[in-house]
Design an enzyme around this catalytic site. Structure first.
Site, PDB file in Angstrom:
ATOM      1  N   TYR A 142       0.722  -1.382  -0.043  1.00 52.28           N
ATOM      2  CA  TYR A 142      -0.143  -0.064  -0.114  1.00 52.28           C
ATOM      3  C   TYR A 142       0.912   1.127  -0.026  1.00 52.28           C
ATOM      4  O   TYR A 142       0.654   2.294  -0.560  1.00 52.28           O
ATOM      5  CB  TYR A 142      -0.884   0.078   1.299  1.00 52.28           C
ATOM      6  N   LYS A 190       3.625 -15.451   3.145  1.00 55.85           N
ATOM      7  CA  LYS A 190       3.871 -16.368   1.958  1.00 55.85           C
ATOM      8  C   LYS A 190       5.275 -16.389   1.621  1.00 55.85           C
ATOM      9  O   LYS A 190       6.036 -16.004   0.901  1.00 55.85           O
ATOM     10  CB  LYS A 190       3.404 -15.493   0.599  1.00 55.85           C
ATOM     11  N   ASP A 222      -2.277 -18.552   1.249  1.00 62.31           N
ATOM     12  CA  ASP A 222      -3.488 -19.247   0.311  1.00 62.31           C
ATOM     13  C   ASP A 222      -3.964 -20.237   1.418  1.00 62.31           C
ATOM     14  O   ASP A 222      -5.160 -20.737   1.243  1.00 62.31           O
ATOM     15  CB  ASP A 222      -2.788 -19.920  -0.895  1.00 62.31           C
ATOM     16  N   ASP A 246      -6.138  -7.127   4.225  1.00 55.90           N
ATOM     17  CA  ASP A 246      -7.271  -6.457   3.425  1.00 55.90           C
ATOM     18  C   ASP A 246      -8.121  -7.549   2.864  1.00 55.90           C
ATOM     19  O   ASP A 246      -9.218  -7.596   3.043  1.00 55.90           O
ATOM     20  CB  ASP A 246      -6.603  -5.640   2.347  1.00 55.90           C
ATOM     21  N   ASP A 250     -11.793  -9.480   4.591  1.00 55.25           N
ATOM     22  CA  ASP A 250     -13.167  -9.436   3.839  1.00 55.25           C
ATOM     23  C   ASP A 250     -13.661 -11.016   3.848  1.00 55.25           C
ATOM     24  O   ASP A 250     -14.876 -11.135   3.941  1.00 55.25           O
ATOM     25  CB  ASP A 250     -13.015  -9.037   2.552  1.00 55.25           C
TER      26      ASP A 250
END
Ligand code: IPM
Ligand code: MG
Length: 361
Positions: A142, A190, A222, A246, A250
């Site tokens: 970001y 990751k 993942d 983020d 959600d």
């Protein structure tokens, strides 16, 4: 206690749900004998319209002076549909996070017994799910630079950067939460592919021995995305970097079944900020139909995290639960039953708090 609160209603349904959050905050202050002062400021699309800046310096000053910031929502369709807009509400949000040093975004994921059937997941999978996602909020892709396009416009690039200091800070915050809960921390990265993730994992492995009573485990993002849906009850505290957080938060919100119920807190260096996760919901603006619960539950987090007033937070949560059980709910939850307006739900919750008998924790 004196509570100095900055109030940023923002766009869309922000102002109407904020009104109910203040309604409830006043009820709590009356009940528990606190003195709150509210200072309002503009942010988002309405601030672009007013002064051409989604996070004006005056608003930043109001936040810096406050012990806590209550934030509604930002965003407006006219910006979403205009890829050439020079300034966007979201830029204000990112600048606000950076300038206030809001490094730790806390999103509790829980279920409400009377809403279990609203989740698209099987009731037996989600019933009793109760975990906290901690998302690093001021680093990663970001904010990493360089970011942009090549001269011919056909190549684009982002940069993901994390420093040891940023990673240590968020991990210690996550351990603090885990220590107050079921003592399990899942570090999501990751590390099999990405360099910043390898630094995250290395630092987490260094820090873990400082918290011997907490079980630390590691998941690739993942795999975490799968497990959140398949075994939501296996998580207690989950910590991850900005972009992964983020996406995962959600995803995690569907466990609850209603976006209108989920609060969040952003822990900062200068102050802390409390906001619902649902956004500005432009279609409902001004109709008195939006669910104020997430904003009201965000004030519960404010009492607990910003002011360390646990009983006050618990009283708000009890009142929200009572409104669900009494069926005093907005149309997103009512499902054919009677739907109440935003202000009616807020008034009911505020009255419940004022008239309830104090329970000492
Ligand atoms: C969130 C939102 C923001 C983000 C957007 C609006 C910039 O999705 O708070 O999760 O990506 O952080
Ligand atoms: Mg998001």
């Amino acid at each position: 206690m004196k509570l100095k609160i900055a109030v940023l209603p923002g766009d869309g349904i922000g102002p109407e749900i904020m009104e109910q959050a203040l309604n409830v905050t006043r009820a709590v202050c009356e009940k528990f004998n606190h003195e709150a002062t509210f200072t309002e400021a503009i942010v988002g699309a309405c601030a672009i319209d007013a002064v051409g800046d989604p996070y004006p310096p005056e608003t930043h000053e109001v936040c810096m002076q406050a012990d806590a910031v209550l934030f509604g929502a930002i965003g407006h369709p006219k910006f979403d549909n205009d890829p050439n807009a020079r300034v966007r509400p979201e830029q204000g949000l990112l600048r606000m996070r950076k300038q206030l040093g809001l490094y730790g975004n806390i999103r509790p994921v829980m279920t409400f017994p009377s809403l279990i059937h609203k989740s698209p997941l099987r009731a037996d999978l989600v019933e009793g799910a109760d975990f906290v996602c901690i998302r690093e909020l001021t680093g990663g892709m970001y904010f990493g630079r360089p970011q942009g396009r090549s001269e011919d416009g056909d190549t684009a690039y982002d940069t993901c950067v994390y420093t040891r200091e940023e990673i240590e800070r968020i991990l210690h915050l996550a351990y603090k939460f885990a220590g107050q809960r079921r003592k399990k921390l899942t570090v999501v990265d990751k590390a099999n592919v990405i360099a910043t993730s390898r630094l995250w994992r290395q630092i987490a492995q260094e820090i873990a021995p400082q918290y011997p009573d907490i079980e630390t485990d590691y998941l690739f993002v993942d795999n975490a995305a799968m497990r959140i849906i398949q075994w939501p009850k296996s998580f207690d505290v989950l910590v991850t970097e900005n972009l992964f957080g983020d996406i995962l938060t959600d995803e995690a919100s569907v466990i609850t079944g209603s976006l209108g119920m989920l609060p969040s807190a952003s822990i900062g260096i200068h102050t802390s900020l409390f906001e619902p996760i649902h956004g500005s919901y432009p279609q409902a603006t001004g109709k008195n139909i939006a669910n104020p619960a997430a904003m009201i539950l965000s004030t519960a987090l404010m009492f607990e995290y910003a002011f360390n007033l646990q009983e006050e937070g618990a009283a708000i949560r009890r009142a929200v639960n009572a409104s669900l059980e009494a069926g005093v709910v907005t149309e997103d939850i009512a499902e054919g039953g009677k739907a109440y307006g935003t202000s009616e739900v807020g008034d009911w919750i505020a009255e419940y708090i004022k008239s309830s008998i104090l329970v000492t924790l």
